[in-house]
Design a protein around this motif. Sequence first.
Motif, PDB file in Angstrom:
ATOM      1  N   LEU A 224       0.817  -1.213   0.000  1.00 46.93           N
ATOM      2  CA  LEU A 224       0.000   0.000   0.000  1.00 46.93           C
ATOM      3  C   LEU A 224       0.853   1.266   0.000  1.00 46.93           C
ATOM      4  O   LEU A 224       0.438   2.298  -0.538  1.00 46.93           O
ATOM      5  CB  LEU A 224      -0.929  -0.010   1.211  1.00 46.93           C
ATOM      6  CG  LEU A 224      -2.372  -0.411   0.910  1.00 46.93           C
ATOM      7  CD1 LEU A 224      -3.180  -0.546   2.182  1.00 46.93           C
ATOM      8  CD2 LEU A 224      -3.022   0.570  -0.035  1.00 46.93           C
ATOM      9  N   VAL A 225       2.036   1.203   0.595  1.00 49.34           N
ATOM     10  CA  VAL A 225       2.942   2.355   0.537  1.00 49.34           C
ATOM     11  C   VAL A 225       3.309   2.643  -0.919  1.00 49.34           C
ATOM     12  O   VAL A 225       3.276   3.798  -1.372  1.00 49.34           O
ATOM     13  CB  VAL A 225       4.199   2.098   1.391  1.00 49.34           C
ATOM     14  CG1 VAL A 225       5.200   3.229   1.204  1.00 49.34           C
ATOM     15  CG2 VAL A 225       3.829   1.965   2.857  1.00 49.34           C
ATOM     16  N   GLY A 226       3.658   1.595  -1.672  1.00 55.80           N
ATOM     17  CA  GLY A 226       3.985   1.790  -3.081  1.00 55.80           C
ATOM     18  C   GLY A 226       2.792   2.251  -3.899  1.00 55.80           C
ATOM     19  O   GLY A 226       2.918   3.115  -4.786  1.00 55.80           O
ATOM     20  N   VAL A 285       7.124   3.018 -15.459  1.00 55.25           N
ATOM     21  CA  VAL A 285       8.049   3.832 -14.675  1.00 55.25           C
ATOM     22  C   VAL A 285       7.699   3.629 -13.204  1.00 55.25           C
ATOM     23  O   VAL A 285       6.535   3.755 -12.803  1.00 55.25           O
ATOM     24  CB  VAL A 285       7.943   5.324 -15.052  1.00 55.25           C
ATOM     25  CG1 VAL A 285       8.917   6.140 -14.213  1.00 55.25           C
ATOM     26  CG2 VAL A 285       8.210   5.518 -16.532  1.00 55.25           C
ATOM     27  N   ARG A 286       8.708   3.317 -12.374  1.00 51.35           N
ATOM     28  CA  ARG A 286       8.466   3.034 -10.967  1.00 51.35           C
ATOM     29  C   ARG A 286       9.401   3.862 -10.094  1.00 51.35           C
ATOM     30  O   ARG A 286      10.537   4.152 -10.480  1.00 51.35           O
ATOM     31  CB  ARG A 286       8.686   1.552 -10.653  1.00 51.35           C
ATOM     32  CG  ARG A 286       7.934   0.583 -11.545  1.00 51.35           C
ATOM     33  CD  ARG A 286       8.112  -0.845 -11.030  1.00 51.35           C
ATOM     34  NE  ARG A 286       7.591  -1.795 -11.993  1.00 51.35           N
ATOM     35  CZ  ARG A 286       8.338  -2.509 -12.832  1.00 51.35           C
ATOM     36  NH1 ARG A 286       9.648  -2.371 -12.792  1.00 51.35           N
ATOM     37  NH2 ARG A 286       7.787  -3.347 -13.684  1.00 51.35           N
ATOM     38  N   THR A 287       8.911   4.213  -8.922  1.00 48.88           N
ATOM     39  CA  THR A 287       9.781   4.829  -7.928  1.00 48.88           C
ATOM     40  C   THR A 287      10.667   3.750  -7.305  1.00 48.88           C
ATOM     41  O   THR A 287      10.465   2.548  -7.516  1.00 48.88           O
ATOM     42  CB  THR A 287       8.946   5.508  -6.829  1.00 48.88           C
ATOM     43  OG1 THR A 287       8.210   4.494  -6.124  1.00 48.88           O
ATOM     44  CG2 THR A 287       7.977   6.516  -7.420  1.00 48.88           C
ATOM     45  N   MET A 290       8.585   1.437  -5.145  1.00 50.08           N
ATOM     46  CA  MET A 290       7.776   0.525  -5.957  1.00 50.08           C
ATOM     47  C   MET A 290       8.636  -0.586  -6.539  1.00 50.08           C
ATOM     48  O   MET A 290       8.230  -1.757  -6.564  1.00 50.08           O
ATOM     49  CB  MET A 290       7.069   1.307  -7.065  1.00 50.08           C
ATOM     50  CG  MET A 290       6.016   2.299  -6.552  1.00 50.08           C
ATOM     51  SD  MET A 290       5.489   3.493  -7.806  1.00 50.08           S
ATOM     52  CE  MET A 290       4.866   2.419  -9.086  1.00 50.08           C
ATOM     53  N   GLN A 291       9.840  -0.243  -6.996  1.00 52.18           N
ATOM     54  CA  GLN A 291      10.744  -1.255  -7.543  1.00 52.18           C
ATOM     55  C   GLN A 291      11.172  -2.246  -6.472  1.00 52.18           C
ATOM     56  O   GLN A 291      11.268  -3.461  -6.720  1.00 52.18           O
ATOM     57  CB  GLN A 291      11.975  -0.572  -8.146  1.00 52.18           C
ATOM     58  CG  GLN A 291      12.966  -1.517  -8.800  1.00 52.18           C
ATOM     59  CD  GLN A 291      12.389  -2.227 -10.004  1.00 52.18           C
ATOM     60  OE1 GLN A 291      11.499  -1.698 -10.680  1.00 52.18           O
ATOM     61  NE2 GLN A 291      12.875  -3.428 -10.286  1.00 52.18           N
TER      62      GLN A 291
END
Length: 711
Positions: A224-226, A285-287, A290-291
Motif C-alpha cells: 500500500l505504501v507503493g 516507470v516506478r519509484t 515501488m521497484q
Amino acid sequence: MSARTPVTLPAGVDLVALAWLRPLLDRQLAEAEARLVNAGRQGSSPAELLHCLWAVHHVSAALRSLGLELVPLLGLELERSLRQLLLDDIAVERRNLILGGVMRGLQTLPACLDSVEESGEDSGRGLAPCINDLRRWRGQAPRPPALFFRWPLAPGCGLSSGPLTPDEEVRRAAGLLLAPWVQSARALLAEGDPRSAARTLGRIAHKLHQLFRGRVQERFWLGLVGLSEGLAVGMFLPDEAIAHILKAGALLIKQAREHGTTPLPSVNSDRYLQQILFYLAACPVRTLHMQHICEACGVDQASVEALSRPPVHRDALCAVLRETDARLQSLMEQLQSDGLDQEERDAALHGIERRLLALGEPDWLQCLQRIRGVLAGTVPERGRLPASAVEDLVGLQLALASRLHWRGRRVEDAAKLEDQQRLLSGCRNRLLGVMQTLDAPEPQSAAPEGDRDALEVPVDARLGEIAAALAHAGREREASVLVLGRDWLRARCADPAGEDMARVAFAFACLECYWEAFLAEPRATDATRVDIALESLSHLSETETETETETETETETETETETETETGAAEGSALHSGSPVEPGSLDEIPEALRAVFAEECAEQVVRLQTLLPAWEQAPARDERLREMRRHFHTFKGNGLAVGAERIAALGREAQDMLDRVLESSGPLDPELAPLLRDLVSRLPGLISGDDPAVLEHFLQRCRVVQQGDKP
C-alpha cells in the motif's frame, strides 16, 4: 489413550473434485454451445436461450462450490447476458455482439479450467477480455484488470525480521489512524485532486508497515505504501479495485484497534496485495520503493504480460503434441529406411521445431538442436543412425508420450506418478474386496466373480499383502493404517462388530477415498484423509495382541512378517534346525517367478560383491556390515516367497550370524572375513544349484562363527 487434535480437510481450490467433475462440466458447456447455435439460427429462440442459460448456471454453481473465485465471474457475466437476451432488453445492433461474446465465453471457460488444472491455482488468465467485452456491450463499465491478477507469493516475501511490536501499542496506534484513513480514502475516491489524500494514505500505510513488522499483515501495508506513491504522482487513477483495497485497509485497521495483531479471517490480505502488485508491475516507470516491492515479491512487467495472455485449450495442445509425435515418427522411419537429403531433412526438422516452440518447451528445443547438429552435413546409411541422434529422438518421443498421457499438462516426475497410480489402483481394488468381505454376512458370497484371492486368502493375509506392497513403495503411513486394522481384526476376529469395527471400517474408507483422489489428480492430493484414518484407529481398544504386534513390527519389517506367515511353521522349523536342507534347484521354482527370482538374486550378489572388498580393508561393526546383513535377509525373504528352501536357509544362517556379530561387543572372529569372501564368491553357483554339496559346508561355517560370537 491420549487425546488428539481433530484433523480437518484443507480449504482452497478442490482440484480433485474438479478432476471428477470436469467431464460433466465439459458436457454442460458443449450443450450450452449447441443451444446457443440453435438460438442464433432460429432468431434468438427463447426456449434455446433458456436451455443455454440453465446449463451455464449449473456450471457456474459447480465452479463456486469448488472454491474457485475468478472463473465463476465469467459464468456470472454469461448468465447476465443470456438473461438480457431472454428479456429482449438489448438494442438490436448489440444483440449479435452479445451472442458472439457469449459463444466466446463458452469456448474460453474450458481453457480457463485447463489453466487451473495445469497451475493448480485460480490464475484468472484470459478472463478480463471476455468479461469486459460482455459488460461493454450490455452498457456497463468494465472491471479493472487488477481484479483478475493472481501471482504466487512466496511464504516469506515482503516480511522483515526484528522485534515485534506489542499488541497494546498496535491497538493504540490503530485507534488513532482509523479516522484519518477513512477520511483520506473517501477524498481519494471522490472527484477532484486525489494527490494530497494519497500522500496521507502513504504516511499512514508506512506507519502501519512499521507496526506490523515481521507479521503476515506487513507485506500488505508495504504494498500500500507503493500504491499510495503511484497515486500521489498520478501514475494510477482510482478505480473499483483500488476502492476495494482501501476498504480492506480500513477493515484491517479496525481489526488492529480491537484485537491487536490478530489477523482478520474475513479479509485475505494477500489477495489484495496481488492486485496492488498488478498496478506496480504494469507501470513502465516506478519509484525506488515501488521497484523494491516488485523485487521482493518477484514480479515484473513480463509477469503481468504472461498472465494476461489467454490460456490454450487442452484439445488444441493435445492436437499439436500428436502432430509433433507423428512428424518425429515419420522422420525416424525415413532416416532408417531410405534416408533423406539435406533439404528434406531440414524441412522436417524445421516443422518439428515450430511445433515445439509453440508448446513452450525449451528443453525439447535444445534436444532437437542436438539432433540437427548430429545430422548436419551427413547422410545416414540405410537402416543406421548415429547412436546419439537415436537416443535424443527416442527421448523426445517419450517426453511427448508422457505429456499426452497427462492430456497436455506439464507434470514433474511423471514416470514416478504413473507407477504410483498403477500401484494404488491395484491396492484400491484389493481393499474394496476386503471391505466387501467384511460387510457381507458370509464372506465367500461377497467375493467378486473370478476373484480367487477373495475366496481362498484370509482377510488379514490380504491386508498384509497390500501393506507390504505399500511399504515397499515408500508409503509407510498408508501401510500402517492397514497393519493397525489387520492387527485389530486378528485380535477381535471372534466378535468383529461394535464401535471399534466401525472405526476400522471408517479408516479403510478414508484410505480408499484418498487413493481414489490420487488416481484422479495425484499432484493435488492432500494426505489429510490418511491422518483422519490413523486418528480413527488410535481410539481402538487396546489388547495384548496389539501390544505384541507393535513389538514385532518394530523388530522386523512388514514384508518379512507376512512372508514367514505364508510359509507356515514347518518351513520355519526346518530353517532354524541344524539338519541338512533339501538342495533343490531353480527348475523347481514356478516358471512365472523363476526369471524374476534369478534377476533379484543376481542384483543382491552384485551389491554384496561391491560392499565386501571395502569392508575387508577395515573390518568393523559398521554400516557396510549392516548393509550386507540386509542383503542376506533379502535372500531369505525371496527364497521363502518362491519356495526356494536352499536360498532361504542360506540367507537365514548368514543373517543370524551377522546379527550375532553386530550384537557382540568383543573382537571380530578372524574367520568372518574369509567366510564372507568365500560365500559371496560361491553364491552364483549355490543359487543355480550347481554345488548342492557345498551348501551344507557354508551352513556349518556360519553356525560355527555364530556360536563363537555369542555375547
